[in-house]
Design an enzyme around this catalytic site. Structure first.
Site, PDB file in Angstrom:
ATOM      1  N   ASP A  74      85.308 -36.487  -7.078  1.00 45.87           N
ATOM      2  CA  ASP A  74      85.384 -35.935  -5.731  1.00 45.87           C
ATOM      3  C   ASP A  74      85.427 -37.036  -4.676  1.00 45.87           C
ATOM      4  O   ASP A  74      84.412 -37.647  -4.363  1.00 45.87           O
ATOM      5  CB  ASP A  74      84.186 -35.020  -5.475  1.00 45.87           C
ATOM      6  CG  ASP A  74      84.220 -34.387  -4.101  1.00 45.87           C
ATOM      7  OD1 ASP A  74      85.315 -34.331  -3.506  1.00 45.87           O
ATOM      8  OD2 ASP A  74      83.170 -33.955  -3.615  1.00 45.87           O
ATOM      9  N   ASP A 274      91.633 -35.447  -0.794  1.00 45.87           N
ATOM     10  CA  ASP A 274      90.424 -34.928  -1.431  1.00 45.87           C
ATOM     11  C   ASP A 274      90.663 -34.540  -2.880  1.00 45.87           C
ATOM     12  O   ASP A 274      91.249 -33.500  -3.165  1.00 45.87           O
ATOM     13  CB  ASP A 274      89.913 -33.719  -0.647  1.00 45.87           C
ATOM     14  CG  ASP A 274      88.672 -33.110  -1.275  1.00 45.87           C
ATOM     15  OD1 ASP A 274      87.980 -33.818  -2.020  1.00 45.87           O
ATOM     16  OD2 ASP A 274      88.416 -31.925  -1.023  1.00 45.87           O
TER      17      ASP A 274
END
Length: 445
Positions: A74, A274
Site C-alpha cells: 500500500d 496508490d
C-alpha cells in the site's frame, strides 16, 4: 472486489490544474543504475493480481526467530501493521500465525509515536504510556493497535544480511467493511512517505535510499524493492510530488485526460498513485467523459452491454466469451494522463491497463467513479493501471516515476529473493489511510 486505498477527507477541497497527454508506450530494456548511496537495496517477489484476487502482496520476515507475514502493498499509507497475538477482534489468521509482542512495545516518548494517528485523535497523556494507533481506511476498514519494534531480517543486494529494528503496528482490533468475508491476511506494508514507514526508517538508519518501487505483472506477481539500485538510468517519466501532498501518500498534478491521442476535456486533475487500490478512480466529470468516449468508440463493434454481470459497473459481452484481456483489447481505445508540470510525462493507459475479463467472460471497465465512494475531485491511479510498469516513489528528490518494463523478470541480482518466503493466499483490502476519531481498545500491561 475492489480495494480502495486513499484518504478522503483531507483533499475534498483541493483544486489545481493538471495536464495529461497521450503517446504510444514502448517496452524499454531494464538498465541497472549505479547507486551513489552508501546503503544498498533489498528486493522481494510479489504475489497477487488485479482480478480475481484484487491485490498484490509481499512476504516479510519479522522477529527473532523470524516469522513470515504476508502484507498488502500500500503506497497510500505509511504505517505497516500485522495482526497481533492479543485479544484480537476481526483477525483472520490462526493464532500461531499472529505476531506476539515480547516486551517491545514503544512508549509515547519515542519520536515515531508522534508520526502515527492516535486513537480518537487523543495524544498521549504521559511519555511512559504505550503508543497506541488507529488507522482508518477509505473503504471504512480500520486497524487499532499498539506500536512495537522488532527486527526485520533483510538480505541486501551487496550480499549482507541484516536485521534492523523497525517500528510497526501490532493490530488487535481490525474492522473489514468490504464485500464478502475478510481475507486471511497478516496486515499491510505501508510505503507512504511518512516517518512511521518502514522505508523512512531504513533510510534514517543509512541502509537504503529513501526510494521504493514496485512492478506489477499483468500475469500476476512481480517484484518490489527498497533503495535506488534498480532504478533504470533511462526510459522513466518523472513528475514532482505535489507540495499539497500530506506526508503519507503520493499526490501529483495537474493532469489532463487524453483519449486516443486527443484531449478528452477534463483538465486540472489531482492524481494519487496508490497501490492500495485495485482499480483506477476518476472524479465524476472525468469518469463520465471516459464512459461516454468508450461507449462511442464501441459503436459498430459486435460488443453488447452485459448488464447482468455484477463484476464491475460496466461490462460488455462479445459473440463468444473472452478468455483474456488480450482477446478483448482490440475493440477498445487507449487513453492517457499527461502531466503539465513535467516534460513529456505521459502515463499511458492502454486497454489492458483498464480492462478485466470477468469470470463470466465479459470485458469490464476497471475505471470507477470516485465520487461514488466519497473522493470528491480526487483521482486515483490504482493497480490495474500500474500493471506492466515500474512505478518509483523517490522521496529524496520528491518525485514519482514510471516506465514500461517486463515485470515478470526481476533484476538479475544474485540471491535477491529469500528461498524461505511463503506464498500468501490473499490480502487486506485497505489502502490510503484517513485519520478519523475512534475509541481506544485493548491495552498491554
Amino acid at each position: 472486489m475492489s480495494r480502495i486505498g486513499f484518504v478522503i477527507l483531507l483533499f475534498l477541497a483541493l483544486s489545481s490544474g493538471f495536464l495529461l497527454s497521450f503517446s504510444a508506450a514502448k517496452q524499454r530494456p531494464f538498465v541497472k543504475k549505479a547507486s551513489a548511496s552508501s546503503g544498498t537495496s533489498a528486493i522481494f517477489p510479489v504475489q497477487g493480481n488485479v482480478y480475481p484476487l484484487g491485490y498484490y502482496s509481499v512476504s516479510l520476515k519479522i522477529g527473532n526467530p523470524p516469522k513470515v507475514f504476508d502484507l498488502d502493498i500500500d503506497s497510500g499509507s505509511d504505517l505497516t501493521w500485522v495482526q497481533c497475538d492479543a485479544p484480537c477482534t476481526g483477525c483472520t489468521k490462526p493464532r500461531d500465525s499472529l505476531y506476539k509482542p515480547k516486551n517491545n512495545v514503544l512508549r509515547c516518548a519515542d519520536p515515531i509515536c508522534s508520526a502515527v494517528p492516535p486513537p480518537g485523535n487523543q495524544p498521549c497523556n504521559s511519555p511512559t504510556e504505550q503508543c497506541d494507533y488507529k488507522v482508518d481506511y477509505a473503504d471504512h476498514g480500520s486497524s487499532l493497535g499498539v506500536l512495537v519494534m522488532d527486527s526485520f531480517p533483510l538480505k541486501f543486494t551487496n550480499g549482507s544480511t541484516l536485521g534492523p529494528r523497525l517500528a510497526f503496528g501490532c493490530g488487535y482490533d481490525q474492522e473489514y467493511k468490504g464485500h464478502g468475508t475478510p481475507p486471511p491476511t497478516a496486515g499491510v506494508i505501508g510505503l507512504g512517505k511518512g516517518k512511521a514507514g518502514i522505508l523512512s526508517q531504513l533510510s534514517q538508519l543509512g541502509l537504503t535510499r529513501n526510494v521504493v518501487s514496485h512492478c506489477f505483472s499483468e500475469r500476476g506477481g512481480g517484484y518490489l524493492f527498497f533503495g535506488d539500485d534498480f532504478v533504470p538510468s533511462s526510459g522513466i517519466s518523472w513528475i514532482p510530488i505535489s507540495t499539497k501532498s500530506p506526508e503519507n501518500y503520493y499526490l501529483s498534478g495537474p493532469a489532463e485526460l487524453y483519449f486516443n491521442g486527443k484531449p478528452a476535456g477534463p483538465k486540472g486533475l489531482d492524481v494519487i498513485f496508490d497501490s492500495g487500490s485495485s482499480y483506477t478512480y476518476l472524479n465524476s466529470q472525468a469518469y463520465e467523459a471516459v464512459v461516454n468516449l468508450v461507449k462511442n468508440s464501441l459503436n459498430g463493434s459486435p460488443l453488447k452491454n452485459a448488464s447482468d454481470d455484477p463484476s464491475l459497473p460496466l461490462c460488455w459481452k462479445g459473440n463468444k466469451a473472452f478468455k483474456t484481456v488480450k482477446d478483448a483489447k482490440r475493440f477498445f481505445t487507449p487513453f492517457a494522463l499527461s502531466f503539465t508540470n513535467a516534460k513529456n510525462a505521459q502515463l499511458q493507459i492502454p486497454p489492458e491497463a483498464y480492462l478485466i475479463v470477468s469470470k463470466h467472460g465479459n470485458a469490464c471497465l476497471g475505471i470507477l467513479n470516485g465520487a461514488e465512494v466519497g473522493l470528491g475531485k480526487l483521482n486515483i491511479v490504482g493497480d490495474i493501471s500500474m500493471q506492466g510498469k515500474m512505478v518509483i516513489y523517490d522521496n529524496e528528490k520528491q518525485q514519482i516515476g514510471w516506465g514500461a518494463v517486463n515485470c515478470d523478470r526481476p533484476p538479475n541480482v544474485e540471491g535477491e529473493y529469500d528461498e524461505d518466503i511463503l506464498q500468501p493466499s490473499c490480502a487486506v483490502n485497505f489502502g490510503i489511510a484517513e485519520e478519523n476519531s475512534c475509541s481506544s481498545g485493548f491495552f498491554y500491561k
